[in-house]
Design a protein around this motif. Sequence first.
Motif, PDB file in Angstrom:
ATOM      1  N   GLU A  88      -0.989  18.297  -9.771  1.00  0.00           N
ATOM      2  CA  GLU A  88      -0.309  19.577  -9.588  1.00  0.00           C
ATOM      3  C   GLU A  88      -0.845  20.625 -10.555  1.00  0.00           C
ATOM      4  N   GLU A  89      -1.451  20.178 -11.682  1.00  0.00           N
ATOM      5  CA  GLU A  89      -1.981  21.107 -12.687  1.00  0.00           C
ATOM      6  C   GLU A  89      -3.504  21.035 -12.795  1.00  0.00           C
ATOM      7  N   HIS A  90      -4.132  20.101 -12.113  1.00  0.00           N
ATOM      8  CA  HIS A  90      -5.584  19.961 -12.146  1.00  0.00           C
ATOM      9  C   HIS A  90      -6.104  19.864 -10.718  1.00  0.00           C
ATOM     10  N   TYR A  91      -7.337  20.311 -10.524  1.00  0.00           N
ATOM     11  CA  TYR A  91      -7.863  20.435  -9.164  1.00  0.00           C
ATOM     12  C   TYR A  91      -9.065  19.513  -8.958  1.00  0.00           C
ATOM     13  N   LEU A  92      -8.984  18.744  -7.876  1.00  0.00           N
ATOM     14  CA  LEU A  92     -10.117  17.908  -7.480  1.00  0.00           C
ATOM     15  C   LEU A  92     -11.198  18.786  -6.859  1.00  0.00           C
ATOM     16  N   PRO A  93     -12.458  18.348  -6.915  1.00  0.00           N
ATOM     17  CA  PRO A  93     -13.515  19.121  -6.240  1.00  0.00           C
ATOM     18  C   PRO A  93     -13.283  19.140  -4.727  1.00  0.00           C
ATOM     19  N   ALA A  94     -13.549  20.280  -4.107  1.00  0.00           N
ATOM     20  CA  ALA A  94     -13.354  20.398  -2.662  1.00  0.00           C
ATOM     21  C   ALA A  94     -14.537  19.753  -1.946  1.00  0.00           C
ATOM     22  N   PRO A  95     -14.332  18.616  -1.288  1.00  0.00           N
ATOM     23  CA  PRO A  95     -15.454  17.954  -0.609  1.00  0.00           C
ATOM     24  C   PRO A  95     -15.905  18.732   0.622  1.00  0.00           C
ATOM     25  N   ASP A  96     -17.182  18.568   0.944  1.00  0.00           N
ATOM     26  CA  ASP A  96     -17.717  19.201   2.153  1.00  0.00           C
ATOM     27  C   ASP A  96     -17.003  18.666   3.389  1.00  0.00           C
ATOM     28  N   ARG A  97     -16.674  17.395   3.381  1.00  0.00           N
ATOM     29  CA  ARG A  97     -15.932  16.775   4.488  1.00  0.00           C
ATOM     30  C   ARG A  97     -14.603  16.250   3.952  1.00  0.00           C
ATOM     31  N   HIS A  98     -14.639  15.024   3.398  1.00  0.00           N
ATOM     32  CA  HIS A  98     -13.413  14.395   2.915  1.00  0.00           C
ATOM     33  C   HIS A  98     -13.710  13.587   1.652  1.00  0.00           C
ATOM     34  N   GLY A  99     -12.618  13.194   0.993  1.00  0.00           N
ATOM     35  CA  GLY A  99     -12.718  12.350  -0.183  1.00  0.00           C
ATOM     36  C   GLY A  99     -11.594  11.339  -0.207  1.00  0.00           C
ATOM     37  N   VAL A 100     -11.826  10.212  -0.907  1.00  0.00           N
ATOM     38  CA  VAL A 100     -10.846   9.137  -0.989  1.00  0.00           C
ATOM     39  C   VAL A 100     -10.728   8.675  -2.440  1.00  0.00           C
ATOM     40  N   ILE A 101      -9.465   8.463  -2.878  1.00  0.00           N
ATOM     41  CA  ILE A 101      -9.203   7.903  -4.208  1.00  0.00           C
ATOM     42  C   ILE A 101      -8.366   6.655  -4.018  1.00  0.00           C
ATOM     43  N   LYS A 102      -8.887   5.503  -4.485  1.00  0.00           N
ATOM     44  CA  LYS A 102      -8.191   4.236  -4.347  1.00  0.00           C
ATOM     45  C   LYS A 102      -7.957   3.626  -5.718  1.00  0.00           C
ATOM     46  N   HIS A 151       0.841  -1.197   0.000  1.00  0.00           N
ATOM     47  CA  HIS A 151       0.000   0.000   0.000  1.00  0.00           C
ATOM     48  C   HIS A 151       0.881   1.254   0.000  1.00  0.00           C
ATOM     49  N   ILE A 152       0.558   2.175  -0.909  1.00  0.00           N
ATOM     50  CA  ILE A 152       1.183   3.499  -0.919  1.00  0.00           C
ATOM     51  C   ILE A 152       0.073   4.507  -0.675  1.00  0.00           C
ATOM     52  N   SER A 153       0.199   5.309   0.375  1.00  0.00           N
ATOM     53  CA  SER A 153      -0.872   6.262   0.726  1.00  0.00           C
ATOM     54  C   SER A 153      -0.281   7.623   1.069  1.00  0.00           C
ATOM     55  N   TRP A 154      -1.033   8.671   0.745  1.00  0.00           N
ATOM     56  CA  TRP A 154      -0.642  10.049   1.046  1.00  0.00           C
ATOM     57  C   TRP A 154      -1.876  10.937   1.046  1.00  0.00           C
ATOM     58  N   ASN A 155      -1.761  12.142   1.559  1.00  0.00           N
ATOM     59  CA  ASN A 155      -2.866  13.110   1.618  1.00  0.00           C
ATOM     60  C   ASN A 155      -2.576  14.299   0.710  1.00  0.00           C
ATOM     61  N   GLU A 156      -3.651  14.794   0.094  1.00  0.00           N
ATOM     62  CA  GLU A 156      -3.602  16.073  -0.623  1.00  0.00           C
ATOM     63  C   GLU A 156      -4.850  16.848  -0.211  1.00  0.00           C
ATOM     64  N   GLY A 157      -4.671  17.820   0.699  1.00  0.00           N
ATOM     65  CA  GLY A 157      -5.794  18.568   1.225  1.00  0.00           C
ATOM     66  C   GLY A 157      -6.734  17.672   1.993  1.00  0.00           C
ATOM     67  N   ARG A 158      -8.005  17.680   1.627  1.00  0.00           N
ATOM     68  CA  ARG A 158      -9.010  16.841   2.293  1.00  0.00           C
ATOM     69  C   ARG A 158      -9.139  15.464   1.660  1.00  0.00           C
ATOM     70  N   TRP A 159      -8.218  15.142   0.762  1.00  0.00           N
ATOM     71  CA  TRP A 159      -8.286  13.881   0.035  1.00  0.00           C
ATOM     72  C   TRP A 159      -7.235  12.889   0.552  1.00  0.00           C
ATOM     73  N   LEU A 160      -7.620  11.626   0.580  1.00  0.00           N
ATOM     74  CA  LEU A 160      -6.708  10.524   0.856  1.00  0.00           C
ATOM     75  C   LEU A 160      -6.498   9.737  -0.429  1.00  0.00           C
ATOM     76  N   MET A 161      -5.212   9.487  -0.786  1.00  0.00           N
ATOM     77  CA  MET A 161      -4.879   8.716  -1.986  1.00  0.00           C
ATOM     78  C   MET A 161      -4.251   7.395  -1.558  1.00  0.00           C
TER      79      MET A 161
END
Length: 381
Positions: free
Chosen positions: A328-342, A288-298
């Motif tokens: 770095e050049e595109h922006y994910l939608p800002a979630p009201d709470r959090h978001g996860v990308i797996k 597993h490789i995991s990291w955070n970007e803002g309110r998102w978990l990857m």
Amino acid sequence: MTKDLFEKRMEHLKKSYEQMPSHRSERDVIKKLKKQQRRPKFQFRPIAYVASILVVFFISGVLVASSGLFGSQQSANPTPPAEKGLVSQGADKNNTSAEQQQGELEKSNQDNPGNHGGNDSSGTSGKNSDEEGGSNSTREDPGSNSSNGKKADNKDSSDTGKKRSKSSKTHSPKAVIQKAMQALDTSVPKVSPTMVPVDEGKYLTALTQSSTDSYKVNLFQTSKPVPVNDSSLEHIGSNQKIGVFGASLYGSEAEAKKKVRFFKVKNGKLKLSSDITARVEGTAGHAHISWNEGRWLMEVNSPSNPSDVYKGYGSNKQVAKKMVAYLEEHYLPAPDRHGVIKVNLSKKSPEITIRWQEGKTIHYVKTQQSPIAGLKMVVEN
């Protein structure tokens, strides 16, 4: 000298003096001299005027005779087949031109009666030429058929191009997504993908499901346009499925939060960019490789056994670095709470899943395409 002779001379001298002009001042003398020096006015000369008229009539006769000769040559030399085709295409213009020439010839006949006979022959020749041109417009000759065939081919090509353009607009990914969203009957807030990548030469279509508290849109690509919710999509092959997006409404925000499973990543040592580090760990036969970007978990998960890893996306580290570089050049939608990308790199079920929370609603996107293709579906334009 006798007295009578003297009186005669004096009388003669007196008469001569009376005939001499009298001038009261120098101004009168100068005025009279100027008047005498003036040029005489133009005098009308009938002979020159008559000669000019004769010259004009002579030139008109020569021009009329030349036009009659030209018309006779046209009648003697018929239009070749290639030119006949052009005549049939522009029959209206030729008829107008012929009428103008006929009017000019008639006007010349009226102005110069002496050449009336020559003008009749030229008029007849012009008429024959007009009739020949008219017959060309209806005569079936190779040149005309070729021209008409080209015009028909061009029209068919134009119509085909318009149909293709109209079809491409009607069945474009954007148009398909709009139709799919309109087909949903639900109270859940609707969110659609910003774009759906489709292979070249393929068409996007969709099969929708909706209820009061959820909706789901299955995405497929086909070789031919297929309407949204067509019955044939219920039996379509899984290899034609692109992915799915939808949303579910839960009873509370806390319940919705459990579906996201967000956590903060600590002690990251794998450097993915200048300011992002990831944590690498292995559990139960997976890395597993995991990291955070803002309110998102990857998260990028791959089997520990190399033979079980799906090679189409690349290694887990390569996938992680590509995702960071893209975001770095595109922006994910800002979630009201959090978001996860797996990202799942298993050979059995390679997939990217994106979820984010908006109050009591969980929105999601899943696709079997590349991780970057999945990110393209949710990033802001």
